[in-house]
Design a protein around this motif. Sequence first.
Motif, PDB file in Angstrom:
ATOM      1  N   ASN B   4      42.839  21.539 -52.629  1.00  7.69           N
ATOM      2  CA  ASN B   4      41.658  22.167 -52.049  1.00  7.69           C
ATOM      3  C   ASN B   4      42.075  23.077 -50.897  1.00  7.69           C
ATOM      4  OD1 ASN B   4      42.425  20.307 -50.132  1.00  7.69           O
ATOM      5  ND2 ASN B   4      40.778  18.870 -50.612  1.00  7.69           N
ATOM      6  N   ALA B   5      41.057  23.642 -50.241  1.00  6.81           N
ATOM      7  CA  ALA B   5      41.329  24.628 -49.188  1.00  6.81           C
ATOM      8  C   ALA B   5      42.168  24.021 -48.066  1.00  6.81           C
ATOM      9  CB  ALA B   5      40.016  25.174 -48.643  1.00  6.81           C
ATOM     10  N   THR B   6      41.887  22.767 -47.742  1.00  3.02           N
ATOM     11  CA  THR B   6      42.611  22.120 -46.633  1.00  3.02           C
ATOM     12  C   THR B   6      44.096  22.019 -46.950  1.00  3.02           C
ATOM     13  OG1 THR B   6      40.641  20.732 -46.445  1.00  3.02           O
ATOM     14  CG2 THR B   6      42.498  20.152 -45.054  1.00  3.02           C
ATOM     15  N   GLY B 184      38.407  24.382 -44.876  1.00  6.14           N
ATOM     16  CA  GLY B 184      38.488  23.134 -45.623  1.00  6.14           C
ATOM     17  C   GLY B 184      38.020  21.946 -44.805  1.00  6.14           C
TER      18      GLY B 184
END
Lengths: 277, 205
Positions: B4-6, B184
């Motif tokens: 994911n974005a994180t 994120g």
Amino acid sequence: MSFRVGLALLKTEIGKVWGRPILEITVALMAVMTLMSVQPITEIVRHSEFLDIFRSAVMGSVSATVASLMLPWIIMCSVLMALSFARDYESGLMQSILSTPISRKMFFMVKFFAVVLPLVLLSWVLTTFFVGLTFYSSPWLVLQLSFYMLPVSFLSLMFCGGLGVLVALVVRRTIPAVLTSLLANFFIWYPTTIDTKRALMEGVGYANYLCLTPHDGALVFLDKLLGIVPKGIPLEIADALEYTLPASSFAVLLVFYVCILVIPMFVYFIRRFEICD
Amino acid sequence: MRLNATRLGLILVIIGVIMLFNLWTVPVIQSYKAQFEPVDLGETFAYGLFLAPLGLGNIGVESDTVVAPKPSQDDIDNWSGEGSMYVSGDVIRVEYEAFVRLVVVSPSGVTLVDTEGATPYSVPVDFTERGEYVLYVTNLGNETVPIPVSIKFPPETGVVYREADKFFVSIILTASGTVLLCIGLATTLLTKHKKTTNKSVADVI
């Protein structure tokens, strides 16, 4: 049906093995080792020879990067493979999964390739990126030469993984398996740090056979694939195995090492391995 | 493995920071000199200089060369007859004066320098591109001489020489990674807060 099940299992296993922070640690370790090997280049040459020298520089850069990536490979592959098999056995997860209709064959292959394939891909991406940052004036040349590292890294990691599985299935306890696998792989990797040319010139007896070890052989195979010709080899060591054997010999040697480790482990796991203590 | 974005942001930040640290600590070559065969009268010799975009440096046309000493009788007697011969004695430094035209062409084909002068002389060049800079040296003098060229980045100017393109890439990676990481984390916090709020409402009902 079984292919889809296998893919779904592979996806789940990759998610489990490469959960946070394993992927981040692996990327950091590989980035540090890669950057140490790609040095700034300043060179004045004849303009007519520039293209040949440039190509040599790119080949040398790819070779040096793969050599420096070998240590992170070995650490992560041996640790993750031992964790993957030994931890699942110790926690009882292996017994639970194998009591379902999933075959042992599929289970072994999923666990094995969930560690090896992402490491091969990650190594290739990082090598191409960092070598490409220095030589982006010829991106296709960088891409073409970096493809040669794929078979080398795959075979090398298959060997590392095979050793990790062997240790995990014998020891069957997580921490001892991880430590033993790490030590065993590190011991086999160590000959790559020896300067073979110097050892040969000093008349060290075993130096001629260092290139036949799994990881040193992989690096020599890569150099031959890239077309790197060693320069300044004295006459007295010119008939050493490293300089006389062709690339195909090293390819056969690496495949042999993988086969003698992985195939017996595979057969043992699907036919003989007792999942209950 | 959920990327994911994180996680993607964290990976980009890690790579960006490591690159920045590496750029800051790896030393850049201060000077480099090379020479090849002598250049005849009126002839032009082309050098290829592979360089990163390091900023303002100096290209010099030198007027000294080193010549290997001649082997003595002892050296000849001690030579085995195969391979290279060890020659005792120091190299000889020869100085001369030549009138040379220097043309420097950037990797994109732009002529950066076109100058004539008596050696030794140097010209400042702003290295803004990565690739092969071609140096054409023409012997306008009256004898055949080797024409060494050099590249110098003087340390005493107080300027820090870094590869500008790699520095730019590392800044972009770090900045974009930080933005993704923040997005994120914010998304994760908001999602958790919504779940907690919905759960409280459901409990009440």
